[in-house]
Design a protein around this motif. Structure first.
Motif, PDB file in Angstrom:
ATOM      1  N   GLY A   1       7.056   3.630   3.860  1.00 52.78           N
ATOM      2  CA  GLY A   1       7.365   4.683   4.823  1.00 52.78           C
ATOM      3  C   GLY A   1       8.861   4.835   4.956  1.00 52.78           C
ATOM      4  O   GLY A   1       9.619   4.187   4.237  1.00 52.78           O
ATOM      5  N   LYS A   2       9.269   5.684   5.869  1.00 50.88           N
ATOM      6  CA  LYS A   2      10.699   5.917   6.068  1.00 50.88           C
ATOM      7  C   LYS A   2      11.395   4.664   6.584  1.00 50.88           C
ATOM      8  O   LYS A   2      12.539   4.406   6.268  1.00 50.88           O
ATOM      9  CB  LYS A   2      10.899   7.064   7.065  1.00 50.88           C
TER      10      LYS A   2
ATOM     11  N   LEU B   1      -5.374  10.031   5.904  1.00 49.28           N
ATOM     12  CA  LEU B   1      -5.823   8.998   4.963  1.00 49.28           C
ATOM     13  C   LEU B   1      -7.334   9.053   4.847  1.00 49.28           C
ATOM     14  O   LEU B   1      -8.018   9.670   5.672  1.00 49.28           O
ATOM     15  CB  LEU B   1      -5.366   7.621   5.455  1.00 49.28           C
TER      16      LEU B   1
ATOM     17  N   LEU C   1       0.822  -1.218   0.000  1.00 53.29           N
ATOM     18  CA  LEU C   1       0.000   0.000   0.000  1.00 53.29           C
ATOM     19  C   LEU C   1       0.847   1.256   0.000  1.00 53.29           C
ATOM     20  O   LEU C   1       0.408   2.324  -0.415  1.00 53.29           O
ATOM     21  CB  LEU C   1      -0.903   0.022   1.234  1.00 53.29           C
ATOM     22  N   GLY C   2       2.058   1.112   0.492  1.00 53.77           N
ATOM     23  CA  GLY C   2       2.912   2.294   0.548  1.00 53.77           C
ATOM     24  C   GLY C   2       4.212   1.981   1.230  1.00 53.77           C
ATOM     25  O   GLY C   2       4.419   0.899   1.768  1.00 53.77           O
TER      26      GLY C   2
ATOM     27  N   LEU D   1      -7.174   6.847  12.805  1.00 51.51           N
ATOM     28  CA  LEU D   1      -6.880   5.499  12.316  1.00 51.51           C
ATOM     29  C   LEU D   1      -6.625   4.561  13.495  1.00 51.51           C
ATOM     30  O   LEU D   1      -5.808   4.859  14.361  1.00 51.51           O
ATOM     31  CB  LEU D   1      -5.650   5.549  11.403  1.00 51.51           C
TER      32      LEU D   1
ATOM     33  N   VAL E   1       4.030  -0.842   4.052  1.00 46.85           N
ATOM     34  CA  VAL E   1       2.677  -1.124   4.514  1.00 46.85           C
ATOM     35  C   VAL E   1       2.001  -2.024   3.479  1.00 46.85           C
ATOM     36  O   VAL E   1       2.086  -1.746   2.274  1.00 46.85           O
ATOM     37  CB  VAL E   1       1.870   0.178   4.700  1.00 46.85           C
TER      38      VAL E   1
ATOM     39  N   ASN F   1      -0.188  12.570   6.182  1.00 45.45           N
ATOM     40  CA  ASN F   1      -0.582  11.753   7.327  1.00 45.45           C
ATOM     41  C   ASN F   1      -2.090  11.677   7.502  1.00 45.45           C
ATOM     42  O   ASN F   1      -2.588  11.226   8.524  1.00 45.45           O
ATOM     43  CB  ASN F   1       0.067  12.275   8.609  1.00 45.45           C
TER      44      ASN F   1
ATOM     45  N   TYR G   1      -7.499  -0.356   7.771  1.00 40.65           N
ATOM     46  CA  TYR G   1      -7.200  -0.128   6.358  1.00 40.65           C
ATOM     47  C   TYR G   1      -7.943   1.109   5.850  1.00 40.65           C
ATOM     48  O   TYR G   1      -9.159   1.202   5.995  1.00 40.65           O
ATOM     49  CB  TYR G   1      -7.590  -1.364   5.546  1.00 40.65           C
TER      50      TYR G   1
HETATM   51  P1  ATP Z   1       6.680   6.926   9.590  1.00 38.00           P
HETATM   52  O1  ATP Z   1       6.393   8.393   9.598  1.00 38.00           O
HETATM   53  O2  ATP Z   1       6.042   6.159  10.713  1.00 38.00           O
HETATM   54  O3  ATP Z   1       8.110   6.583   9.389  1.00 38.00           O
HETATM   55  P2  ATP Z   1       5.608   7.007   7.056  1.00 38.00           P
HETATM   56  O4  ATP Z   1       4.804   8.214   7.297  1.00 38.00           O
HETATM   57  O5  ATP Z   1       6.787   7.147   6.194  1.00 38.00           O
HETATM   58  O6  ATP Z   1       6.016   6.314   8.359  1.00 38.00           O
HETATM   59  P3  ATP Z   1       3.179   5.646   6.771  1.00 38.00           P
HETATM   60  O7  ATP Z   1       2.496   6.975   6.637  1.00 38.00           O
HETATM   61  O8  ATP Z   1       2.851   4.878   7.970  1.00 38.00           O
HETATM   62  O9  ATP Z   1       4.712   5.827   6.576  1.00 38.00           O
HETATM   63  O10 ATP Z   1       2.880   4.715   5.523  1.00 38.00           O
HETATM   64  C1  ATP Z   1       3.396   4.963   4.238  1.00 38.00           C
HETATM   65  C2  ATP Z   1       2.276   5.010   3.218  1.00 38.00           C
HETATM   66  O11 ATP Z   1       1.551   3.778   3.195  1.00 38.00           O
HETATM   67  C3  ATP Z   1       1.226   6.057   3.534  1.00 38.00           C
HETATM   68  O12 ATP Z   1       1.600   7.307   3.096  1.00 38.00           O
HETATM   69  C4  ATP Z   1       0.009   5.483   2.808  1.00 38.00           C
HETATM   70  O13 ATP Z   1       0.056   5.783   1.432  1.00 38.00           O
HETATM   71  C5  ATP Z   1       0.184   3.998   3.004  1.00 38.00           C
HETATM   72  N1  ATP Z   1      -0.556   3.577   4.193  1.00 38.00           N
HETATM   73  C6  ATP Z   1      -0.094   3.587   5.458  1.00 38.00           C
HETATM   74  N2  ATP Z   1      -1.003   3.147   6.325  1.00 38.00           N
HETATM   75  C7  ATP Z   1      -2.093   2.835   5.595  1.00 38.00           C
HETATM   76  C8  ATP Z   1      -3.394   2.319   5.923  1.00 38.00           C
HETATM   77  N3  ATP Z   1      -3.729   2.070   7.184  1.00 38.00           N
HETATM   78  N4  ATP Z   1      -4.274   2.125   4.930  1.00 38.00           N
HETATM   79  C9  ATP Z   1      -3.921   2.407   3.655  1.00 38.00           C
HETATM   80  N5  ATP Z   1      -2.725   2.888   3.283  1.00 38.00           N
HETATM   81  C10 ATP Z   1      -1.804   3.102   4.228  1.00 38.00           C
END
Ligand code: ATP
Ligand code: MG
Length: 281
Positions: free
Chosen positions: A27-28, A148, A24-25, A79, A32, A146, A97
């Motif tokens: 992150g740093k 969704l 789905l994506g 969420l 996901v 951040n 989700y």
């Molecule tokens: P972090 O800041 O914790 O290091 P991040 O911000 O880089 O993490 P997330 O925002 O948790 O990462 O997730 C990365 C991407 O995955 C999100 O931008 C989104 O596109 C997708 N994603 C994350 N969580 C979900 C979810 N619960 N449902 C659908 N898509 C998600």
């Protein structure tokens, strides 16, 4: 997931409980994935983090705090974190989700949002923040990436990585409130108003497609923020009510910013926000 499982986030989940689907994506610190709990067929998002990375950047305390804060929150616009588990190399977060993906993507695709849409999101965010503040949680990292959207277009605040439980809460819990200096108490109001300012920035970005203090470099952005160098372009055409709300949030003196309650009573919200919080694209 069964209620017994929901009530007990520390329950021993493992990867065997899930079928893993598409990514789905990213992150740093991990990825996901779409996933389904095999027994209940409940669809979730599984966030996978590498222990090595977490340790390398000394993030375990922050991660634990993020997980503890988020498991305790129950609000339609926050969420859900259902639970977590780990194996030798990885930590897995079982998340609600959000089928609609990032609000950021929608904003970039359409340039800017319609007033009804923007007001619905701002109202949802305000309600979620009021709930978080009542639980003594300050998010501090609210930005379109951040936020969704679920399958009905309902906004969900994600990513509690930078949120904090206010010091007042900590003191209250330790029962040491008597010894707290006035400026510490003052500081609480100041802390919370950080999120109110962000609401003003987001409202502007939703309607104009760019954040209000954007500049060529960080130094200039910083300068514009300090001065509250706010101006409203003539295109797109934005209502006077919306500009009024933004002007009452982007106020330097944090104690003079519109309160969350007052945002919800503001004419622009009243006239435009969808009371169900759902927002067809
Ligand atoms: P972090 O800041 O914790 O290091 P991040 O911000 O880089 O993490 P997330 O925002 O948790 O990462 O997730 C990365 C991407 O995955 C999100 O931008 C989104 O596109 C997708 N994603 C994350 N969580 C979900 C979810 N619960 N449902 C659908 N898509 C998600
Ligand atoms: Mg994120």
């Amino acid at each position: 997931m069964s209620s017994q499982r929901e009530e007990n986030p520390q329950r021993q989940w493992s990867l065997q409980d899930f079928e893993i689907g598409k990514p789905l994506g990213k992150g740093k610190f991990g990825r996901v994935y779409l996933a389904r709990e095999i027994k209940s067929k409940y669809v979730v998002a599984l966030k996978v983090l590498y222990k090595e990375q977490i340790e390398k950047y000394r993030l375990h305390h922050q991660l634990r705090r993020e997980m503890e804060i988020q498991t305790g929150l129950r609000h339609p616009n926050v969420l859900r974190l259902y639970g977590w588990f780990h194996d030798a190399e990885r930590i897995y977060l079982i998340l609600e989700y959000a089928h609609g993906g990032e609000l950021y993507r929608l904003l970039r695709k359409t340039g800017h949002l319609r007033e009804k849409q923007a007001a619905t999101y701002i109202a949802s965010l305000t309600q979620a923040l009021a709930y978080c503040h009542q639980k003594h949680v300050i998010h501090r990292d609210i930005k379109p990436e951040n936020l969704l959207l679920d399958h009905e277009g309902r906004l969900k605040i994600a990513d509690f990585g930078w949120s904090v439980q206010s010091s007042l809460k900590r003191h209250t819990m330790c029962g040491t409130l008597d010894y707290l200096a006035p400026e510490m108490v003052e500081n609480k109001a100041h802390d919370y108003a950080v999120d109110n300012w962000t609401l003003g920035v987001l409202c502007y970005e939703f309607l104009y497609g760019i954040p209000p203090f954007e500049a060529e470099n960080q130094k200039d952005t910083f300068r514009r923020i300090i001065k509250v160098d706010l101006s409203f372009p003539s295109i797109p055409n934005v209502s006077a009510d919306a500009k009024d709300l933004i002007s009452r949030l982007l106020v330097k003196d944090s104690s003079k910013r519109l309160s969350l309650q007052k945002i919800l009573e503001h004419p622009w919200i009243n006239k435009n926000a969808d009371p169900t919080g759902t927002c067809p694209k």
